[in-house]
Design an enzyme around this catalytic site. Structure first.
Site, PDB file in Angstrom:
ATOM      1  N   ASP A   1      -6.247 -32.134  -3.480  1.00 14.73           N
ATOM      2  CA  ASP A   1      -6.316 -32.266  -2.021  1.00 14.73           C
ATOM      3  C   ASP A   1      -7.434 -33.249  -1.691  1.00 14.73           C
ATOM      4  O   ASP A   1      -7.804 -34.105  -2.516  1.00 14.73           O
ATOM      5  CB  ASP A   1      -6.535 -30.877  -1.398  1.00 14.73           C
ATOM      6  N   ASP A   2      -8.011 -33.121  -0.515  1.00 13.90           N
ATOM      7  CA  ASP A   2      -9.059 -34.043  -0.073  1.00 13.90           C
ATOM      8  C   ASP A   2     -10.269 -33.970  -1.015  1.00 13.90           C
ATOM      9  O   ASP A   2     -10.520 -32.942  -1.638  1.00 13.90           O
ATOM     10  CB  ASP A   2      -9.485 -33.603   1.338  1.00 13.90           C
TER      11      ASP A   2
ATOM     12  N   LYS B   1       0.494 -35.241   0.013  1.00 16.04           N
ATOM     13  CA  LYS B   1       0.242 -34.462   1.235  1.00 16.04           C
ATOM     14  C   LYS B   1      -0.453 -35.407   2.206  1.00 16.04           C
ATOM     15  O   LYS B   1      -1.496 -35.968   1.885  1.00 16.04           O
ATOM     16  CB  LYS B   1      -0.654 -33.271   0.901  1.00 16.04           C
TER      17      LYS B   1
ATOM     18  N   ASP C   1      -2.052 -35.963   5.856  1.00 18.23           N
ATOM     19  CA  ASP C   1      -2.658 -35.169   6.937  1.00 18.23           C
ATOM     20  C   ASP C   1      -2.574 -35.879   8.285  1.00 18.23           C
ATOM     21  O   ASP C   1      -1.770 -36.791   8.482  1.00 18.23           O
ATOM     22  CB  ASP C   1      -4.118 -34.863   6.534  1.00 18.23           C
TER      23      ASP C   1
ATOM     24  N   GLY D   1       1.961 -28.597  12.658  1.00 16.01           N
ATOM     25  CA  GLY D   1       3.090 -28.148  13.487  1.00 16.01           C
ATOM     26  C   GLY D   1       3.147 -28.790  14.862  1.00 16.01           C
ATOM     27  O   GLY D   1       3.974 -28.407  15.690  1.00 16.01           O
TER      28      GLY D   1
ATOM     29  N   ARG E   1       3.745 -28.868   7.400  1.00 20.57           N
ATOM     30  CA  ARG E   1       2.947 -27.704   7.815  1.00 20.57           C
ATOM     31  C   ARG E   1       3.365 -27.312   9.223  1.00 20.57           C
ATOM     32  O   ARG E   1       3.567 -28.168  10.082  1.00 20.57           O
ATOM     33  CB  ARG E   1       1.467 -28.066   7.786  1.00 20.57           C
TER      34      ARG E   1
ATOM     35  N   ASP F   1      -4.712 -24.294   9.536  1.00 22.19           N
ATOM     36  CA  ASP F   1      -5.084 -23.871   8.181  1.00 22.19           C
ATOM     37  C   ASP F   1      -5.123 -22.342   8.066  1.00 22.19           C
ATOM     38  O   ASP F   1      -5.612 -21.652   8.948  1.00 22.19           O
ATOM     39  CB  ASP F   1      -6.478 -24.397   7.828  1.00 22.19           C
TER      40      ASP F   1
END
Ligand code: GLA
Length: 759
Positions: free
Chosen positions: A430-431, A509, A511, A553, A570, A574
């Site tokens: 991830d990040d 992924k 963001d 979303g 998503r 989170d």
């Protein structure tokens, strides 16, 4: 007249005096004043906020007419702090102003003076420091208990006090939202930490053991009292164990106590209670014991995982046959399409297929105990990701503290602990792998994205992951910076897609965060734009990359995620490892159900079982075992992407049991790709049903309440034909077929997960 009035007056006065003396707490779950924007004058006690709107502090501002709003906002409330609080208190040294949790960052002012920042006490001088807006490391889930000495001049005893809270929301949900805000004096209990979540229970020879710590955090007070442990069977309510210990803790002292219980087939609720000798005050916490339901796989070979896998024509194909059973094992693949080869020892199939088609392949696995055969469809076409991705992601455990070593050891553990044998495939960073932006993105002179020191060689990392037969995932953002403040892909989409391809990336992924500053407005077109841009870039490379959108979303992404070329998206903010977070997210996945299908998945965020913590220090999940069964069951019912979020090296027997149940995983990986829907809601019970490709129905009966429920499911009401064979999936046992009514005991926050054949 007088005769009646006087006793009435007396009783009224007595009531007032009584409530003043008895008052130990001021409830701050009141309507507060609220304004969007930022101005230091809002902290001032005399500021006239009468024109501001009012807002509740038990829900996020998005649900109160401020959707979508990110950025600064101020909350204000005025309260009298009576000195009766002091006189009623057993300790008279400090006042605590508790502001609950705040999404995301806060500075709190009392009568114009700063007293708290992001959960830590602060001096008024620190108000000038604008660094209170930090990286999004789950501050929204952090409690804000601010304390002030009783003689602190910021407190105006017996007078009106103005509390002002400056909030900054960097994305998604915002504001004060927990509804448990209060003012009270600190007490002895505030200094005692009952440490029951330092490590999980250990299974040992039919027993369960755990060490519980008792820590005196005061440098001044002695904490003396009785420490009592009470264990109650969750289903029967019977007390199975009690233990009392007299404990004296000197300032700063820590002691330990061991709990040992017989292992049973359900959870035991353990309450740890400390009763203070001097004040009679009590502090208690509780936890629940784990129980293992998943049977150990047989020694004979068994091929698990989805019955379909896909790649685009001419793109690299990689698939490791997931099989449990004794090693060595020999694999065979009959009717492999041209361009693919099988490594017979490892079961890894690789190569490229150039002609579109659905290829039916027969897989065989053989060892000293027997042989297993299973069909696999290899779909070569335009759509990939035909079942929800299963893998591991670094975020929920390591956060920004991820490094190459942690990623590679996760990949190794996949194999060593046998996860890969159940279909777990992706290893995703991830990040935190990029160069920190420090407000501005940093690239090389040619504009190529760079890795930071923790990731010296991405290609080497990708190669070693692929060698295990696993796939490699990465993270980026469409704005100039990622959510963690690292360099992101804005205006470098094609270049980054090519870097990803050269490292062997299989999953991206993508963001949102800093794109908020780039988007012209909140229109749908602006929301879609960055995802189209990266899709276009991914289309220029010679690899398949599963495309995972991560914009929480916004604008009902499930309605257009497919159009922008996403494979999953998503659907919420989170997740964190609490029941509230799990319940809010999991049980709200309803309206998006029609949009789940092979190649497109609603993503309610990553798993929160095992050791998590968003890095660098981890803790065992705060979910109870029953909540964890609910979590995995619900995610599988939802056809959700399954991304393990814990440190795999610390995977314990209970967590492995949650992640290695092939019949439960099969629900998630069912090729029909239907998302479950709730069909019955009765009190605390919710019944969700999922249609399966073999015509059967999966049924999840969830108990969201605090008590065990004996529930009678009316099958017809749930849309299920009675009389079919019923399978308990967690225990992998076929139950008696019942008539129209199926009766089950469901523990609090637990689940009964069934598969019912339709005749
Ligand atoms: C956002 C995402 C998280 C994680 C972080 C990384 O908060 O929702 O899942 O990727 O960014 O900074």
């Amino acid at each position: 007249m007088k005769k009646i009035l006087i006793p009435l007056l007396f009783s009224f006065l007595a009531f007032i005096l009584d409530s003043a003396f008895a008052q130990k707490q001021i409830n701050l779950n009141l309507p507060w004043k609220f304004i969007q924007g930022d101005n230091p004058v809002y902290a001032s006690p005399g500021y006239d906020d009468s024109a501001w709107k009012t807002i509740a502090v038990d829900k996020i501002w998005e649900s109160q007419g401020y959707d979508p709003y990110d950025g600064y906002a101020w909350f204000r409330v005025k309260v009298v702090i009576p000195s009766a609080l002091k006189s009623n208190a057993s300790l008279k040294d400090s006042l605590r102003i508790y502001l609950g949790k705040i999404n995301n960052y806060d500075q709190a002012f009392l009568n114009g003076q700063l007293f708290g920042i992001n959960g830590n006490n602060a001096t008024p001088e620190m108000a000038k420091d604008s660094a209170f807006i930090q990286a999004p490391m789950n501050f929204w889930d952090k409690k804000r208990p601010y304390t002030l000495a009783v003689n602190d001049p910021r407190i105006h005893w017996d007078q009106e006090n103005a509390i002002a809270v400056r909030v900054f929301d960097q994305g998604g949900q915002g504001g004060m939202y927990t509804g448990d805000q209060s003012i009270m004096m600190t007490c002895l209990g505030d200094y005692l930490a009952i440490e029951n979540n330092l490590a999980p229970y250990v299974f040992s020879q039919g027993k369960l053991q755990k060490v519980v710590g008792l820590k005196n955090n005061s440098v001044f007070y002695h904490l003396n009292g009785i420490f009592r442990m009470i264990a109650v069977n969750k289903l029967t309510g019977q007390t199975v164990f009690t233990k009392d210990e007299k404990v004296n803790l000197d300032p700063g002292e820590r002691k330990e106590s061991t709990v040992e219980l017989k292992q049973i087939d359900q959870s035991v609720l353990i309450t740890y209670r400390f009763e203070f000798q001097d004040t009679g005050e009590t502090v208690s916490v509780s936890d629940e014991t784990p129980y293992i339901t998943t049977p150990t796989p047989p020694d004979k070979p068994r091929i698990n995982g989805p019955s379909v896998t896909a790649a685009r024509p001419g793109k690299p194909f990689l698939y490791a046959v997931p099989a449990t059973g004794l090693r060595p094992m020999a694999f065979e693949a009959i009717n492999l399409p041209e361009g693919l080869i099988l490594d017979k020892q490892t079961g890894i199939i690789s190569g490229k297929v150039s002609i579109k088609g659905n290829y039916q392949v027969t897989l065989k696995a053989k060892n000293s105990k027997g042989e297993f055969t299973r069909e696999l469809t290899i779909s070569i076409g335009d759509r990939i990701c035909l079942t929800p991705p299963m893998g591991w992601n670094s975020w929920n455990c390591w956060g920004l503290a991820v490094d190459e070593q942690k990623v590679i050891s996760s990949a190794r553990t996949y194999r060593e602990k046998g996860l890969a044998n159940h279909g777990w495939t992706y290893v995703n960073i991830d990040d935190g792998w990029e160069i920190p932006g420090d407000k501005n993105p940093k690239r090389d002179t040619a504009g190529n994205i760079l890795t930071n020191d923790k990731f010296p060689d991405m290609k080497r990392l990708g190669d070693s992951i692929h060698k295990f037969g696993l796939k490699f995932g990465i993270y980026s953002s469409p704005g100039p910076l990622t959510c963690g403040g690292y360099t992101a892909s804005y205006q470098h989409e094609i270049q980054d897609a090519h870097s990803f391809a050269s490292w062997g990336i299989d999953y991206l992924k993508y963001d949102w965060c800093s794109y908020e500053q780039i988007a012209k407005d909140t229109s749908l077109a602006e929301r879609k734009k960055p995802y189209f841009a990266m899709r276009g870039a991914l289309n220029t490379i010679d690899r398949d990359i599963v495309y995972s959108l991560c914009q929480y979303g916004m604008s009902k992404v499930w309605q257009w995620g497919d159009e922008v070329g996403g494979n999953l998206w998503r659907t919420t903010e989170d997740i964190t490892d609490t029941w509230e977070s799990l319940r809010e997210i999991g049980f709200s996945q309803v309206g998006n159900a029609p949009f789940a299908k092979p190649g497109n998945w609603n993503d309610p965020d990553m798993l929160i079982v095992g050791w998590v913590g968003w890095g660098p220090s981890l803790h065992p999940t705060r979910l109870t075992p029953d909540e964890q069964y609910t979590h995995i069951s619900l995610w599988c019912m939802l056809s959700a992407p399954l991304l393990i979020g814990c440190d795999l090296e610390r995977l314990d027997a209970f967590t492995l049991n949650l992640l290695a149940n092939d019949e439960v995983i099969a629900l998630d990986q069912d090729p029909l790709g239907k998302q479950a829907v709730p069909v019955i809601k009765e009190g605390d019970i919710q019944v969700w049903v999922k249609d399966l490709s073999d015509g059967a129905k999966a049924v999840g009966i969830f108990n969201l309440g605090k008590n065990t429920v004996k529930y009678s499911l009316d099958l017809e009401k749930a849309g299920i034909k009675p009389g079919g064979q019923v399978r308990d999936l967690w225990r992998q046992k076929t139950l008696e077929t019942t008539g129209k009514i199926l009766v089950t005991d469901i523990p609090s926050h637990g689940v009964s997960l069934l598969k019912i054949k339709q005749r």
